[in-house]
Design a protein around this motif. Sequence first.
Motif, PDB file in Angstrom:
ATOM      1  N   LEU A 167      42.621  44.928  21.611  1.00 43.54           N
ATOM      2  CA  LEU A 167      43.619  44.426  22.561  1.00 43.54           C
ATOM      3  C   LEU A 167      43.643  45.357  23.761  1.00 43.54           C
ATOM      4  N   GLU A 168      43.473  44.772  24.941  1.00 47.12           N
ATOM      5  CA  GLU A 168      43.599  45.536  26.176  1.00 47.12           C
ATOM      6  C   GLU A 168      44.894  45.113  26.858  1.00 47.12           C
ATOM      7  N   VAL A 169      45.717  46.070  27.221  1.00 43.91           N
ATOM      8  CA  VAL A 169      46.936  45.774  27.971  1.00 43.91           C
ATOM      9  C   VAL A 169      46.686  46.178  29.418  1.00 43.91           C
ATOM     10  N   GLY A 170      46.782  45.201  30.348  1.00 45.28           N
ATOM     11  CA  GLY A 170      46.505  45.479  31.757  1.00 45.28           C
ATOM     12  C   GLY A 170      45.057  45.130  32.095  1.00 45.28           C
ATOM     13  N   THR A 171      44.769  43.847  32.182  1.00 44.01           N
ATOM     14  CA  THR A 171      43.410  43.377  32.509  1.00 44.01           C
ATOM     15  C   THR A 171      42.986  43.878  33.886  1.00 44.01           C
ATOM     16  N   GLY A 172      43.925  43.886  34.822  1.00 48.09           N
ATOM     17  CA  GLY A 172      43.612  44.294  36.197  1.00 48.09           C
ATOM     18  C   GLY A 172      42.474  43.463  36.736  1.00 48.09           C
ATOM     19  N   CYS A 173      41.441  44.122  37.235  1.00 40.30           N
ATOM     20  CA  CYS A 173      40.301  43.391  37.807  1.00 40.30           C
ATOM     21  C   CYS A 173      39.335  42.901  36.727  1.00 40.30           C
ATOM     22  N   VAL A 217      45.724  41.218  27.975  1.00 41.35           N
ATOM     23  CA  VAL A 217      46.968  40.666  28.505  1.00 41.35           C
ATOM     24  C   VAL A 217      47.301  41.337  29.836  1.00 41.35           C
ATOM     25  N   GLU A 218      47.694  40.527  30.816  1.00 44.16           N
ATOM     26  CA  GLU A 218      48.024  41.026  32.162  1.00 44.16           C
ATOM     27  C   GLU A 218      49.321  40.357  32.614  1.00 44.16           C
ATOM     28  N   ARG A 219      50.236  41.156  33.216  1.00 43.11           N
ATOM     29  CA  ARG A 219      51.526  40.586  33.638  1.00 43.11           C
ATOM     30  C   ARG A 219      51.464  39.921  35.014  1.00 43.11           C
ATOM     31  N   LEU A 220      50.452  40.253  35.823  1.00 42.46           N
ATOM     32  CA  LEU A 220      50.343  39.669  37.164  1.00 42.46           C
ATOM     33  C   LEU A 220      49.355  38.497  37.158  1.00 42.46           C
ATOM     34  N   GLY A 221      49.889  37.285  37.270  1.00 43.07           N
ATOM     35  CA  GLY A 221      49.081  36.066  37.151  1.00 43.07           C
ATOM     36  C   GLY A 221      47.950  35.996  38.161  1.00 43.07           C
ATOM     37  N   ILE A 256      45.792  50.759  26.455  1.00 41.77           N
ATOM     38  CA  ILE A 256      46.774  50.419  27.479  1.00 41.77           C
ATOM     39  C   ILE A 256      46.315  51.050  28.793  1.00 41.77           C
ATOM     40  N   ALA A 257      46.146  50.200  29.832  1.00 41.96           N
ATOM     41  CA  ALA A 257      45.597  50.676  31.110  1.00 41.96           C
ATOM     42  C   ALA A 257      46.690  50.964  32.136  1.00 41.96           C
ATOM     43  N   ALA A 258      47.941  51.020  31.689  1.00 40.82           N
ATOM     44  CA  ALA A 258      49.071  51.355  32.561  1.00 40.82           C
ATOM     45  C   ALA A 258      49.964  52.283  31.730  1.00 40.82           C
ATOM     46  N   ILE A 309      41.808  49.743  40.084  1.00 40.58           N
ATOM     47  CA  ILE A 309      40.781  49.732  39.037  1.00 40.58           C
ATOM     48  C   ILE A 309      40.661  51.180  38.587  1.00 40.58           C
ATOM     49  N   SER A 310      40.656  51.420  37.289  1.00 42.02           N
ATOM     50  CA  SER A 310      40.621  52.792  36.793  1.00 42.02           C
ATOM     51  C   SER A 310      39.299  53.449  37.150  1.00 42.02           C
ATOM     52  N   GLN A 311      39.354  54.752  37.302  1.00 35.31           N
ATOM     53  CA  GLN A 311      38.191  55.581  37.593  1.00 35.31           C
ATOM     54  C   GLN A 311      37.191  55.442  36.419  1.00 35.31           C
ATOM     55  N   PHE A 346      48.017  57.091  35.904  1.00 33.12           N
ATOM     56  CA  PHE A 346      47.927  55.620  35.850  1.00 33.12           C
ATOM     57  C   PHE A 346      49.098  54.987  36.583  1.00 33.12           C
ATOM     58  N   VAL A 347      48.948  53.704  36.942  1.00 29.89           N
ATOM     59  CA  VAL A 347      50.083  52.957  37.473  1.00 29.89           C
ATOM     60  C   VAL A 347      51.055  52.725  36.308  1.00 29.89           C
ATOM     61  N   PRO A 348      52.349  52.508  36.611  1.00 32.84           N
ATOM     62  CA  PRO A 348      53.321  52.353  35.522  1.00 32.84           C
ATOM     63  C   PRO A 348      53.147  51.040  34.748  1.00 32.84           C
ATOM     64  N   MET A 349      53.422  51.072  33.460  1.00 35.74           N
ATOM     65  CA  MET A 349      53.500  49.853  32.654  1.00 35.74           C
ATOM     66  C   MET A 349      54.897  49.285  32.861  1.00 35.74           C
ATOM     67  N   LEU A 350      54.955  48.039  33.314  1.00 37.07           N
ATOM     68  CA  LEU A 350      56.240  47.433  33.668  1.00 37.07           C
ATOM     69  C   LEU A 350      56.510  46.213  32.788  1.00 37.07           C
TER      70      LEU A 350
HETATM   71  N1  SAH Z   1      41.714  48.242  33.419  1.00 36.31           N
HETATM   72  C1  SAH Z   1      42.259  47.773  34.667  1.00 36.31           C
HETATM   73  C2  SAH Z   1      43.482  48.585  35.026  1.00 36.31           C
HETATM   74  C3  SAH Z   1      44.292  47.973  36.094  1.00 36.31           C
HETATM   75  S1  SAH Z   1      45.739  48.882  36.526  1.00 36.31           S
HETATM   76  C4  SAH Z   1      41.199  47.894  35.742  1.00 36.31           C
HETATM   77  O1  SAH Z   1      40.397  48.810  35.653  1.00 36.31           O
HETATM   78  O2  SAH Z   1      41.192  47.074  36.648  1.00 36.31           O
HETATM   79  C5  SAH Z   1      46.841  48.456  35.231  1.00 36.31           C
HETATM   80  C6  SAH Z   1      47.168  47.004  35.065  1.00 36.31           C
HETATM   81  O3  SAH Z   1      48.201  46.931  34.066  1.00 36.31           O
HETATM   82  C7  SAH Z   1      47.730  46.316  36.309  1.00 36.31           C
HETATM   83  O4  SAH Z   1      46.963  45.183  36.585  1.00 36.31           O
HETATM   84  C8  SAH Z   1      49.163  45.949  35.903  1.00 36.31           C
HETATM   85  O5  SAH Z   1      49.614  44.740  36.469  1.00 36.31           O
HETATM   86  C9  SAH Z   1      49.054  45.850  34.390  1.00 36.31           C
HETATM   87  N2  SAH Z   1      50.300  45.988  33.661  1.00 36.31           N
HETATM   88  C10 SAH Z   1      51.333  46.842  33.882  1.00 36.31           C
HETATM   89  N3  SAH Z   1      52.317  46.645  32.977  1.00 36.31           N
HETATM   90  C11 SAH Z   1      51.898  45.632  32.150  1.00 36.31           C
HETATM   91  C12 SAH Z   1      52.466  44.958  31.025  1.00 36.31           C
HETATM   92  N4  SAH Z   1      53.684  45.255  30.552  1.00 36.31           N
HETATM   93  N5  SAH Z   1      51.745  43.972  30.445  1.00 36.31           N
HETATM   94  C13 SAH Z   1      50.520  43.634  30.904  1.00 36.31           C
HETATM   95  N6  SAH Z   1      49.929  44.231  31.958  1.00 36.31           N
HETATM   96  C14 SAH Z   1      50.615  45.217  32.582  1.00 36.31           C
END
Ligand code: SAH
Length: 209
Positions: A82-88, A105-109, A149-151, A59-61, A201-205
């Motif tokens: 649009l938020e990329v990386g829903t995370g928590c 949008v989040e890549r991890l179901g 974008i959160a990654a 979870i981001s700071q 940040f964690v990598p965008m994958l």
């Molecule tokens: N805002 C979130 C950040 C979570 S960390 C929070 O505070 O909880 C970043 C998130 O981006 C991770 O959940 C990761 O799975 C997701 N992510 C990374 N690459 C992505 C992509 N290509 N598409 C969607 N989500 C992605």
Amino acid sequence: MTSARTRGRLVERLRQQGIRHEEVLGIMGNTPRHIFVDEALAHRAYDDVSLPIGQGQTISQPYIVARMVELAVGAPKRERVLEVGTGCGYQTAVLAQLFKTVYSVERLGNLLDKARVRLRDLRLSNIRLRHGDGFIGMTDAAPFDAILIAAAPTFVPEALLSQLAPGGRMVFPLGNLDQELRMIERTEDGFIESRLEKVRFVPMLPGLA
Ligand code: SAH
């Protein structure tokens, strides 16, 4: 530990760190951050640190959420974000109180399922979550007034730029080990890029999991 006082301290710290947008500060002071992390970590939810949320993600700071959101709300309209990386889902909840509709949008179901439950518990009804690859964005919901974008990607995701509305802003970390926060604004005749502070940040994958 989850009291109004604890949250008040968080807001004070954000102010000291240079966050000025009163509406953003007010919302961050009212949004329960502890429900977005595991119970074992709830006592640290209002510290200004990133925390693990499972699957190697964090979870981001709070400071960085505030900073990115503050930049996003500077866009001329606040209809669609649009938020990329829903995370928590914490930043999603903050955005839902500032924009008319949030697409996230989040890549991890597995993370997305957990976020969905929490956001439903908060009764935020203007959020559309999708299990997908943020590199593709959401063409069917575009254009967006802001994209966050959160990654961290290692290159500018071009597909997302084309989903920005005129005047729209994309805020994202760029880089691998050495990352920098960037903002790209869409103007009448092109794009303007600003280079902001150093971030981590964690990598965008690519692809889904
Ligand atoms: N805002 C979130 C950040 C979570 S960390 C929070 O505070 O909880 C970043 C998130 O981006 C991770 O959940 C990761 O799975 C997701 N992510 C990374 N690459 C992505 C992509 N290509 N598409 C969607 N989500 C992605």
